[in-house]
Design a protein around this motif. Structure first.
Motif, PDB file in Angstrom:
ATOM      1  N   THR A 821      34.859  94.320  13.884  1.00  0.00           N
ATOM      2  CA  THR A 821      34.974  92.863  13.851  1.00  0.00           C
ATOM      3  C   THR A 821      33.683  92.244  13.315  1.00  0.00           C
ATOM      4  O   THR A 821      32.647  92.915  13.181  1.00  0.00           O
ATOM      5  N   SER A 822      33.769  90.956  13.045  1.00  0.00           N
ATOM      6  CA  SER A 822      32.538  90.225  12.699  1.00  0.00           C
ATOM      7  C   SER A 822      31.725  90.002  13.972  1.00  0.00           C
ATOM      8  O   SER A 822      32.208  90.248  15.084  1.00  0.00           O
ATOM      9  N   GLU A 823      30.513  89.530  13.821  1.00  0.00           N
ATOM     10  CA  GLU A 823      29.626  89.366  14.975  1.00  0.00           C
ATOM     11  C   GLU A 823      30.085  88.193  15.829  1.00  0.00           C
ATOM     12  O   GLU A 823      30.721  87.248  15.321  1.00  0.00           O
ATOM     13  N   PRO A 824      29.843  88.241  17.165  1.00  0.00           N
ATOM     14  CA  PRO A 824      30.186  87.100  18.015  1.00  0.00           C
ATOM     15  C   PRO A 824      29.467  85.840  17.538  1.00  0.00           C
ATOM     16  O   PRO A 824      28.426  85.896  16.855  1.00  0.00           O
ATOM     17  N   THR A 825      29.985  84.678  17.915  1.00  0.00           N
ATOM     18  CA  THR A 825      29.445  83.395  17.465  1.00  0.00           C
ATOM     19  C   THR A 825      28.967  82.569  18.644  1.00  0.00           C
ATOM     20  O   THR A 825      29.361  82.789  19.785  1.00  0.00           O
ATOM     21  N   MET A 826      28.093  81.611  18.351  1.00  0.00           N
ATOM     22  CA  MET A 826      27.624  80.590  19.294  1.00  0.00           C
ATOM     23  C   MET A 826      27.093  81.215  20.585  1.00  0.00           C
ATOM     24  O   MET A 826      27.559  80.923  21.677  1.00  0.00           O
ATOM     25  N   LEU A 827      26.159  82.118  20.454  1.00  0.00           N
ATOM     26  CA  LEU A 827      25.519  82.731  21.619  1.00  0.00           C
ATOM     27  C   LEU A 827      24.464  81.760  22.158  1.00  0.00           C
ATOM     28  O   LEU A 827      23.529  81.396  21.439  1.00  0.00           O
ATOM     29  N   VAL A 828      24.631  81.342  23.430  1.00  0.00           N
ATOM     30  CA  VAL A 828      23.703  80.383  24.049  1.00  0.00           C
ATOM     31  C   VAL A 828      23.406  80.836  25.464  1.00  0.00           C
ATOM     32  O   VAL A 828      24.124  81.663  26.038  1.00  0.00           O
ATOM     33  N   VAL A 829      22.335  80.231  26.056  1.00  0.00           N
ATOM     34  CA  VAL A 829      21.973  80.502  27.445  1.00  0.00           C
ATOM     35  C   VAL A 829      22.708  79.510  28.328  1.00  0.00           C
ATOM     36  O   VAL A 829      22.658  78.289  28.091  1.00  0.00           O
ATOM     37  N   ASP A 830      23.389  80.015  29.342  1.00  0.00           N
ATOM     38  CA  ASP A 830      24.156  79.162  30.238  1.00  0.00           C
ATOM     39  C   ASP A 830      23.406  78.868  31.525  1.00  0.00           C
ATOM     40  O   ASP A 830      23.494  77.762  32.052  1.00  0.00           O
ATOM     41  N   ASP A 831      22.654  79.834  32.054  1.00  0.00           N
ATOM     42  CA  ASP A 831      21.967  79.617  33.326  1.00  0.00           C
ATOM     43  C   ASP A 831      20.818  80.609  33.420  1.00  0.00           C
ATOM     44  O   ASP A 831      20.871  81.726  32.881  1.00  0.00           O
ATOM     45  N   ILE A 832      19.760  80.182  34.171  1.00  0.00           N
ATOM     46  CA  ILE A 832      18.595  81.034  34.397  1.00  0.00           C
ATOM     47  C   ILE A 832      18.194  80.909  35.857  1.00  0.00           C
ATOM     48  O   ILE A 832      18.134  79.793  36.401  1.00  0.00           O
ATOM     49  N   THR A 833      17.960  82.049  36.503  1.00  0.00           N
ATOM     50  CA  THR A 833      17.417  82.077  37.857  1.00  0.00           C
ATOM     51  C   THR A 833      16.139  82.891  37.840  1.00  0.00           C
ATOM     52  O   THR A 833      15.662  83.318  36.772  1.00  0.00           O
ATOM     53  N   ASP A 834      15.611  83.160  39.002  1.00  0.00           N
ATOM     54  CA  ASP A 834      14.358  83.920  39.072  1.00  0.00           C
ATOM     55  C   ASP A 834      14.537  85.357  38.620  1.00  0.00           C
ATOM     56  O   ASP A 834      13.555  85.999  38.212  1.00  0.00           O
ATOM     57  N   ASN A 835      15.730  85.924  38.749  1.00  0.00           N
ATOM     58  CA  ASN A 835      15.925  87.328  38.355  1.00  0.00           C
ATOM     59  C   ASN A 835      17.190  87.552  37.537  1.00  0.00           C
ATOM     60  O   ASN A 835      17.601  88.680  37.330  1.00  0.00           O
ATOM     61  N   THR A 836      17.874  86.484  37.113  1.00  0.00           N
ATOM     62  CA  THR A 836      19.103  86.631  36.309  1.00  0.00           C
ATOM     63  C   THR A 836      19.059  85.658  35.155  1.00  0.00           C
ATOM     64  O   THR A 836      18.409  84.603  35.225  1.00  0.00           O
ATOM     65  N   VAL A 837      19.764  86.024  34.107  1.00  0.00           N
ATOM     66  CA  VAL A 837      19.967  85.153  32.946  1.00  0.00           C
ATOM     67  C   VAL A 837      21.453  85.235  32.584  1.00  0.00           C
ATOM     68  O   VAL A 837      21.984  86.347  32.413  1.00  0.00           O
ATOM     69  N   THR A 838      22.098  84.082  32.489  1.00  0.00           N
ATOM     70  CA  THR A 838      23.522  84.021  32.144  1.00  0.00           C
ATOM     71  C   THR A 838      23.641  83.482  30.731  1.00  0.00           C
ATOM     72  O   THR A 838      23.073  82.414  30.420  1.00  0.00           O
TER      73      THR A 838
END
Length: 1254
Positions: A821-838
């Motif tokens: 497939t082609s590469e995924p689109t619109m990759l953004v950061v949704d949430d950040i905590t002290d030890n996680t990144v969404t």
């Protein structure tokens, strides 16, 4: 045209007079029928006569026409002894030669007239063979039609009549018959004569008998006219499968002439045929009768079924078992009616004046016994005489006469066969008779004859003993009576009960089966007479002689003067120059100088006069040899292409015929082989291979064996074949529209080097292979192109050598040309905590035929190139949380789309992410419907979702009316983004103001939700009748104590007549607490009840007036007695429980049960102990106590434990069942279809509860 001559024929061919007078001199009436003889060719070949089509054929000779005249039966057949009046024979002339042969068969019947319809006479017998009963007139006519004989009415009638001149018009060719194979032909008969019409139907293709009807003219059905002048008959030949239908006209009258029709029907088939009957006057002449007037419609007459006197007499004198035979013989249709009428006729019995009791009709006595014949006299003084066969009997010791009162008895002693006679007794002028039957006892054989075996010139005596002396017996030999005359060789003698058959000088002709026959049995035995034994001193010996050597046969017998004959294989041997036969005294010899193959066989010497013979077998042997010199193959090698047939014939010799064995190595080739077999025919042997294969190559050995020796030879066969197919190719690399394949050369090249390969491919679901190269490929690799992405393909290989192309290899494993497939689109950061990144993203723009299996999320620490896979398993969601990160570090994130073709190009965030949580003040987002008072009914579920915002995860608290909420009554579940308050079964105590507080560190937000739980109101407190006047009643009541936590919106007033107690609504939604009911019926007594109503509906019960209101006329008052009503109230009880059910996902299903209760219960449905309320996927019905829950298009999360609960004032009851939904969607498919997470979680939790309960 001259009148044809008349020829009278008799069985012996001698001419006689045309009329043969009977004993009275009156000539009988003739019976006339037409007989047309077929042409000589048809008679010789046994063919059926062929119907003509109206055109005169051109045979070499005209066909002779014969008129057969048969006499009437004798006068006794009509039941009387009076001679019948008769006429002379009439000469008939044929109308034309276009006639067919009429088969002579059993007679059938024709239309009777009205006067003689009920009279029956016996049908004439078939034509007799003697000269007095059969006259034949032979008339030879030309092919041209014969004109009429001068009388206009002599022309055959065609329907309503046809002019003579119309007969000369050409006749249209009739259509071919579909049922009738032989049609009735027109005919002519004299007045008083008989004629038969025959129709035949072939039944080979018919399952049952066809239906036939005979008509006269257009309307008269002749089936109802059968009688003495008309008879119908049907027969069926089981061998030829032909139905024969006959109509027989007896004693024809002039009004019988006209057109007749025969109709045959079978299911949907129909066939008919018309024919004419002409009735001519006799020479005596007769009155002219108008034929048309005879068939005019008349007034219906009362049909008289009374038969003539002669038939009555026949029925009276016949036995009952002969009634049906007589009815069939005389054409009686109403036999039962005649028998009933005959019963009613009183029988006239003459009373005897001399005998009070006569002799019995017959007596029976055993031989040697005694019999008494008794009569009873009316007058004892009458003289009595006894007679035997007309001869008077005198008193003797054998015949004794006795007198007992009026009885006269004759006793016959020691009855013999001579006493079997007719006896009569005469008393004055009267006489009565009887018959005496003497039963003779059978003669039994006490001792049978015994078999005898002896030699010639001996004496033979056969002895047999019977049960009685003087018995008559018969001696038989081989079923023929033995002659016992004076000159006979056989003598018979009898001594008491013993009988003897003596043969003094036995000969071989006396051999046979002898038997003796008596009246009560038979005995037989076999007599064998043989020659005297022959002594053999030296028998013939079996010999084996080499070809060309001398042969000598020798035997010695006694007596020596007996000559004999020599036989070889049953053929008599005559001496010649090469063969000599010698007989000297007891010695017999046969000598052959030089033997040949023809001298082998079975030799037999037969002494003359004896049944014995001497035999021996002579074998002439010759060593076997194989003649390979006749083959033109170099080095005895045969080369053949595989697939062809090979037949190799090799000459051989040897005597006896050698046993031939073909061998390939240690394997023997059998004659019964299917593909490879060896055969031997006399002087040659052959090896046949139907379809040669490469395994047939090798050396073949021929082994010949017989008594004279053994010979061997060998032949080499070389089979050249196409190569073996290569093994299945491998496809290691697959692209979007291409692939790379490789294979190994075949293990066997067919004896010729491999020249190249062909490559074919096809779609997996297709059967059509397509060749990819037309020039041979020298290498063992290839790269097919131009394939369709996403379609499975298979490839195969052909190997080619000088002989041809091999069979195809096994297809490769199916492969699918796929692209990533082609590469995924619109990759953004949704949430950040002290030890996680969404992070979250959108699916690729181009997915392709391989689809999308999931996503792979990777990250790396800034400044490093080591990418770490965050998710070990592919995720199907477009959002993912990376956990286990170090606070304060910076990371880079990228996402790859994965499918069957591999991983796509990664989509990477442009900037690094700092792992540190950002504080966001809390904010409660109260839904619009919760900003007002939230109202629910009692028993319903309360499920409120209140979303909020805030980071880090806020702390949520709930208070009710300022107090903490008890978890046992209300369930609260909090997530990162919302809070859910859930009440499984709402009660009125759950009403109040609920306060929600969300806190993040020092930040706080509050919201208040007002919940109101309402219920049905209670009934009014008291209902009284204020006043009754005329047809009006005034009612007053007080509001209910319990308004159901909702304002009262109105009241419903109902009335009921005391007689029926059926309630009728007077008014609904009434707001006041007093009312006047009008228009009541005078004379009725009424009760009233009132329901209260709020937003939930009417109260479950009503308050009824304690007293009734009697509507009476003014001035009259009637006090009615009071009765106690029967209490029909009953607590809920389920009469039919729920049943565990299996449902198919996507198809509606229903759960059913039945409940009985009074008053009507409230029905509640629950799933996993949670009440089902306002769910559009469920529909609930209740009719006459039958409760139904319909689940629309269920999915797997609809499975679980379902409960139906019924509640009324007297109690409650419930039933459960389990529902299992098969099929459905996976968790990922539910997510794709947009099913909310809370419903999916709800289903998962319910499923866990069910599993725990199990």
């Amino acid at each position: 045209m001259p009148e044809p001559t008349k020829k009278d024929e008799t069985p012996n061919g001698q001419p006689e007079e045309s009329v043969a007078p009977d004993s009275n001199g009156a000539p009988p009436l003739p019976e006339i029928s037409l007989e047309v003889s077929p042409p000589p060719e048809a008679v010789a070949e046994g063919k059926e006569p062929v119907e003509t089509d109206g055109k005169n054929p051109e045979p070499p000779e005209p066909e002779p026409v014969q008129a057969v005249v048969a006499q009437e039966p004798s006068p006794t057949e009509n039941g009387s002894d009076q001679p019948q009046p008769g006429g002379v024979g009439v000469e008939e002339q044929a109308e034309s030669t276009n006639s067919t042969v009429k088969e002579e068969g059993p007679c059938s019947p024709p239309p009777p007239d009205d006067d003689d319809a009920a009279v029956t006479t016996p049908s004439p017998t078939p034509q007799a063979e003697d000269a007095n009963s059969l006259k034949k007139l032979s008339v030879e006519l030309p092919n041209d039609s014969v004109p009429a004989m001068g009388r206009k009415d002599s022309v055959w009638s065609l329907g309503e009549g046809q002019a003579p001149e119309e007969l000369d018009k050409p006749i249209d060719t009739p259509p071919l018959s579909i049922l009738l194979i032989e049609k009735p032909q027109s005919g002519t008969v004299a007045v008083g004569g008989d004629i038969t019409f025959v129709a035949k139907v072939e039944a080979k293709d018919l399952l049952r008998k066809p239906t036939i009807k005979w008509f006269k003219g257009k309307w008269m059905d002749l089936a109802s006219k059968t009688g003495k002048h008309l008879q119908l008959k049907e027969t069926f030949d089981r061998f030829t499968k032909i139905h024969t239908f006959e109509m027989h006209i007896i004693k024809a009258k002039e009004n019988y002439a006209g057109n007749y029709r025969c109709e045959v029907t079978y299911k949907d088939k129909f066939d008919s045929c018309s024919f004419d009957l002409e009735v001519k006057e006799t020479e005596q002449g007769s009155q002219n009768i108008d034929i048309r007037s005879a068939f005019k419609r008349r007034e219906p007459k009362q049909q008289d079924d009374t038969p003539e006197v002669d038939v009555w007499e026949i029925l009276k004198n016949a036995r009952p078992d002969e009634y049906e035979k007589i009815a069939f013989m005389y054409g009686i249709t109403d036999l039962r009616g005649l028998l009933r009428r005959m019963k009613k006729i009183p029988k006239e019995e003459k009373k005897s004046e001399a005998f009070a009791k006569k002799l019995e009709p017959a007596y029976q006595v055993d031989k040697g016994g005694k019999i008494r014949l008794v009569v009873d006299l009316a007058d004892p003084t009458v003289e009595l005489k006894w007679y035997k066969n007309g001869q008077e009997i005198r008193p003797t010791p054998k015949y004794i006469f006795e007198h007992k009162g009026t009885q006269r008895i004759m006793v016959i002693n020691n009855c013999t066969v001579n006493d079997d006679a007719a006896y009569s007794v005469a008393a004055g002028d009267e006489k009565c008779s009887t018959e005496l039957f003497v039963k003779e006892l059978p003669i039994k054989i006490v001792k049978g004859i015994e078999p005898v075996k002896t030699t010639v010139n001996e004496r033979i005596e056969l002895e047999c003993e019977v049960s009685e002396e003087g018995a008559q017996v018969k001696w038989m030999k081989n079923g023929v009576e033995v002659p016992t005359g004076v000159r006979s060789r056989y003598r018979v003698k009898c001594e008491g009960t013993k009988h003897y058959l003596v043969i003094d000088d036995a000969s071989r002709e006396d051999t046979g089966t002898y038997s003796i026959m008596a009246t009560g049995g038979t005995s037989e035995a076999h007599i064998q007479v043989d020659l005297k034994p022959l002594k053999i001193y030296q028998d013939l010996q079996d010999m084996t002689v080499l070809l060309g050597q001398p042969l000598k046969l020798h035997c010695e017998i006694y007596p020596g003067n007996v000559p004999g004959r020599w036989y070889r294989n049953g053929q008599l041997i005559q001496p010649n120059d090469r063969l000599n036969i010698i007989h000297r005294n007891k010695v017999h010899r046969l000598e052959i100088e030089t033997t040949s193959l023809h001298d082998a066989g079975d030799y037999t010497f037969v002494p003359e006069g004896y049944s014995q013979s001497l035999s021996a077998k002579i074998h002439i042997i010759d060593p076997p040899r194989v003649h390979l010199d006749s083959l033109n193959f170099p080095d005895n090698t045969v080369t053949i292409v595989a697939g062809n047939k090979l037949r190799l014939e090799i000459p051989i010799s040897g005597e006896p015929a050698p046993r031939v064995v073909w061998m390939k190595g240690e394997r023997v080739i059998l004659e019964s082989g299917h593909r490879v077999r060896a055969e031997t025919y006399g002087d040659q042997t052959s090896l046949t291979i139907e379809v040669t294969e490469r395994e047939d190559s090798g050396n073949y050995k021929i082994v010949l064996q017989n008594e004279a020796g053994e010979a061997t030879a060998s032949v080499k066969i070389k089979v050249v074949d196409i190569p073996d197919p290569p093994e299945a190719p491998l496809v290691p690399v697959v692209g979007g529209d291409w692939c790379s394949m490789s294979w190994e050369p075949p293990k066997y090249d067919g004896g010729s080097p491999i020249l190249g390969y062909f490559v074919e491919r096809k779609k997996k679901q297709s059967s059509r292979w397509m060749r990819l190269n037309f020039d041979l490929i020298k290498e063992t690799t290839f790269e097919p192109k131009k394939m369709i992405e996403g379609v499975p393909y298979e490839v195969r290989i052909f190997a080619v050598n000088a002989i041809g192309v091999s069979k195809p290899s096994e297809p490769s494993k199916a492969f699918i040309p796929l692209a990533v497939t082609s590469e995924p689109t619109m990759l953004v950061v949704d949430d950040i905590t002290d030890n996680t990144v969404t992070v979250k993203w959108r699916p690729p723009e181009t997915i392709g035929a391989a689809g999308l299996d999931g996503y792979l999320v990777e990250y790396c620490i800034e400044g490093s190139n080591d990418w770490i896979i965050s998710n070990k398993e592919l995720t199907e969601k477009t959002k993912y949380t990376i956990t286990g990160l170090t606070p304060g570090c910076k990371i880079l994130v990228r996402v790859k789309a994965i499918n069957a073709a591999g991983a796509s190009a990664p989509r990477t965030l442009q900037h690094s992410i700092l792992v540190k949580e950002v504080i966001e003040p809390p904010k409660i987002r109260v839904p619009r419907h919760l900003k007002q008072t939230y109202t629910r009914r009692v028993g319903e579920a309360v499920n409120l979702v209140v979303p909020f915002l805030g980071k880090p995860r806020p702390k949520v608290m709930w208070l009710k009316d300022g107090k903490p909420i008890e978890p046992s009554h209300v369930s609260i579940r909090n997530t990162d983004c919302d809070s859910i308050i859930f009440i499984r079964k709402a009660e009125r105590s759950h009403s109040g103001k609920y306060e929600m507080t969300v806190q993040v560190e020092n930040h706080m937000d509050t919201a208040i939700i007002d919940i109101q739980i309402v219920d049905l109101p209670g009934p009014p407190q008291c209902v009284t009748i204020e006043d009754v006047w005329g047809g009006n009643v005034a009612l007053v009541w007080t509001p209910p104590k319990d308004n159901g936590n909702a304002p009262i919106t109105g009241y419903t007033i109902q009335k009921a007549d005391k007689k029926t107690m059926e309630w009728y609504t007077c008014i609904e939604h009434y707001h006041r607490t007093c009312i006047t009911i009008t228009e009541l019926v005078v004379g009725n007594e009424y009760f009233f009840r009132i329901f209260s109503e709020n937003m939930c509906g009417l109260s479950e019960t009503a308050t009824q007036t304690k007293k009734s209101a009697l509507i009476v006329k003014e001035g009259l008052q009637l006090k009615m007695p009071e009765y106690n009503d029967h209490d029909f109230k009953e607590a809920p009880k389920f009469t039919q429980p729920l049943i565990n059910t299996f449902a198919i996902a996507g198809y509606n299903t229903t759960l059913n049960c039945s409940v009985r209760a009074n008053p009507r219960p409230k029905v509640i449905w629950m799933k996993n102990k949670i009440v089902i309320v306002d769910d559009p996927r469920y529909r609930m019905f209740s009719n006459q106590g039958v409760c139904t829950l319909e689940i629309r298009k269920p999915s797997p999360y609809d499975g679980g434990l379902y409960t139906c609960k019924a509640i009324n004032d007297l109690g409650e009851a419930q039933v459960d069942c389990k529902l299992e939904v098969k099929g459905g969607f996976t968790f990922y498919e539910l997510m794709q279809r947009g099913v909310p997470l809370n419903l999916i979680d709800k289903y998962m939790n319910e499923a866990k509860v069910v599993e725990q309960e199990k």
